[in-house]
Design an enzyme around this catalytic site. Structure first.
Site, PDB file in Angstrom:
ATOM      1  N   TYR A  90      -1.151  13.320  20.805  1.00  0.00           N
ATOM      2  CA  TYR A  90      -2.204  13.615  19.841  1.00  0.00           C
ATOM      3  C   TYR A  90      -3.529  13.018  20.296  1.00  0.00           C
ATOM      4  CZ  TYR A  90      -2.123   8.858  17.749  1.00  0.00           C
ATOM      5  OH  TYR A  90      -2.209   7.509  17.522  1.00  0.00           O
ATOM      6  N   CYS A  91      -4.613  13.573  19.730  1.00  0.00           N
ATOM      7  CA  CYS A  91      -5.953  13.018  19.944  1.00  0.00           C
ATOM      8  C   CYS A  91      -6.696  13.139  18.614  1.00  0.00           C
ATOM      9  CB  CYS A  91      -6.684  13.723  21.088  1.00  0.00           C
ATOM     10  SG  CYS A  91      -7.005  15.459  20.780  1.00  0.00           S
ATOM     11  N   TYR A  92      -8.015  13.319  18.653  1.00  0.00           N
ATOM     12  CA  TYR A  92      -8.775  13.402  17.412  1.00  0.00           C
ATOM     13  C   TYR A  92      -8.591  14.759  16.722  1.00  0.00           C
ATOM     14  CZ  TYR A  92     -12.960  13.522  14.411  1.00  0.00           C
ATOM     15  OH  TYR A  92     -13.825  13.655  13.369  1.00  0.00           O
TER      16      TYR A  92
END
Lengths: 92, 190, 187
Positions: B147-149
């Site tokens: 995941y990221c932003y």
């Protein structure tokens, strides 16, 4: 004494967070070669795969665009200042 | 505060142009560095070869600016063969899949300053800016949840892992931002 | 065009500056300025241009005020969250100076509408936050021979210049012939 290359904040992380780096060389190209030899990670961020300065980065020698001198072959001497200026678009 | 400084320089130039007074910033690019607190200027010349205002312009009418600026990053085209949808999970699906997978490995590819704001419990940080799929120490046999932003950077990391031989990969669609909305209402959004 | 007594009083510190004076203040009042972007750059721009008495200000923005804008887009307040930025900025400008005419261009600025918008103004301010809008503003300003006041910011650095090819200066494309690859330059 050598040639000073000013580093924009977007690229500082590749040169140990320095604002400017002093290098030796007789042309802009030699100065950049010397810079990229010391900081290898900078190279792909400054040049494209054909070895040309990336098209959104302008290079100024003593405050004038090297496109209007002899580009990367423009000669430099001790005390000259090379400035790397990437285009930015933010406004928010 | 940066936009205040820059905006007011623009406003000053407007008034000078209206009053036809002083030396306008025509042909000069003013560079302001808040950290060094200095102003510099470099010369910007009219380019005789300019596509618009040059001697032999190639741009003689308005164009499609979105298309003109849609230049892919070098390397981005390599991954066209990967069907992104195959790896995407909604926040709820992502959570359920991890809950049912005791060996799940959760990787956060955001930068350190984002990690300091919020993170999903159990994640390990591998910022995309220094991401190297060959030295992650991750096991290709376990499923890796990324995941990221917003879900874009983690998809880039996913593609790099895929090329490096990893096959069991999942991406949090919408990133931690959507996770905060749909799974964890205590999570701050930024 | 004349200033009424209230305006004379309001602008008196300008009127007594030889560089501005009554003639200059009337020029400011006659001027029509288009602002592309009502965010970080647009906030101080609009507030000051309104306060000094620019007669007509056009505001272009498609966005609504978000909580994360408030720490830097100072024309918008907590109460404005969720409102279109052009409306919020309009109200802030008018609260500072009711003599300004504000034209709202709510929506995107692009090849379809830019000429129709730009033609009614004398000066164009680029306070946008992306390359397509910047190239579009440049080309529209060039075709209609309007000065384009360029401002851009990134992290802790800012760039400002004036593009006026019709006055012998360069345009945005002289500085940046091609856009950077998407994602190479964070905005």
């Amino acid at each position: 004494m050598g040639v000073v290359i000013e580093i924009p904040s977007a690229l500082k992380k590749y040169v140990n967070n320095q604002d400017e780096v002093e290098v030796q060389g007789n042309s802009v190209e030699e100065a950049f070669d010397s810079l990229c030899k010391d900081f290898a990670e900078l190279k792909p961020n400054l040049f494209d795969e054909n070895g040309k300065v990336r098209n959104f980065i302008n290079v100024y020698l003593n405050d004038d665009d090297i496109r209007y001198a002899e580009g990367m072959n423009s000669s430099v001497q001790d005390g000259d200042c090379i400035q790397i200026v990437p285009s930015i678009a933010g406004g928010r | 505060m940066l936009p205040g400084v820059v905006g007011l320089i623009q406003a000053t130039e407007i008034i000078k142009l209206i009053l036809e007074g002083g030396a306008p910033l025509i042909g000069r690019l003013l560079l302001y560095d808040a950290m060094k607190m200095n102003f510099k200027e470099v010369r910007v010349r009219k380019d005789p070869e300019c596509a618009l205002c040059g001697v032999h312009p190639s741009v003689t009418e308005l164009i499609d600016y979105k298309a003109f600026c849609d230049v892919p990053l070098p390397g981005a085209e390599l991954s066209e063969d990967i069907d992104e949808a195959e790896f995407e999970l909604s926040p709820r699906e992502f959570k359920d899949a991890m809950d049912q997978d005791p060996s799940a490995v959760l990787v956060d590819v955001r930068e350190t300053y984002e990690w300091d704001i919020c993170r999903i419990d159990g994640a390990q940080l591998m910022p995309l800016s220094s991401f190297d799929p060959t030295t992650t120490g991750l096991d290709p046999e376990t499923t890796i949840y990324l995941y990221c932003y917003k879900g874009k950077r983690s998809m880039l990391a996913l593609k790099e892992l895929k090329r490096a031989g990893f096959n069991k990969l999942k991406n949090l669609s919408g990133g931690i931002d959507l996770w905060a909305e749909e799974v964890d209402s205590d999570m701050p959004q930024y | 065009m004349k200033l009424n007594n209230e305006e004379i009083n309001r602008y008196s510190r300008h009127l007594t500056l030889p560089e501005v004076g009554m003639a200059g203040q009337l020029e400011i009042k006659k001027s029509r300025v288009l602002m592309i972007g009502a965010g970080g750059l647009g906030s101080p721009l609009g507030m000051y241009l309104g306060a000094v008495g620019v007669g007509k200000i056009g505001l272009v923005d498609f966005d609504v005020v978000d909580h994360t804008n408030l720490h830097r887009q100072i024309a918008h307040t907590t109460a404005d969250e969720g409102r279109p930025k052009v409306e919020s900025l309009r109200d802030t400008i008018l609260a500072g100076n009711p003599h300004v005419e504000i034209i709202e261009h709510s929506g995107y600025f692009n090849a379809h509408n830019c000429l129709a918008i730009v033609k009614d103004y004398d000066l164009i301010l680029d306070g946008s936050d992306n390359f397509p809008t910047r190239f579009c503003a440049n080309d529209a300003a060039f075709f209609l021979k309007k000065p384009l006041i360029h401002g851009a910011i990134f992290q802790f650095e800012g760039q400002v210049t004036v593009f006026a090819p019709h006055l012998g200066g360069p345009c945005y494309r002289c500085l940046l012939p091609e856009p950077p690859p998407e994602g190479a330059v964070p905005t």
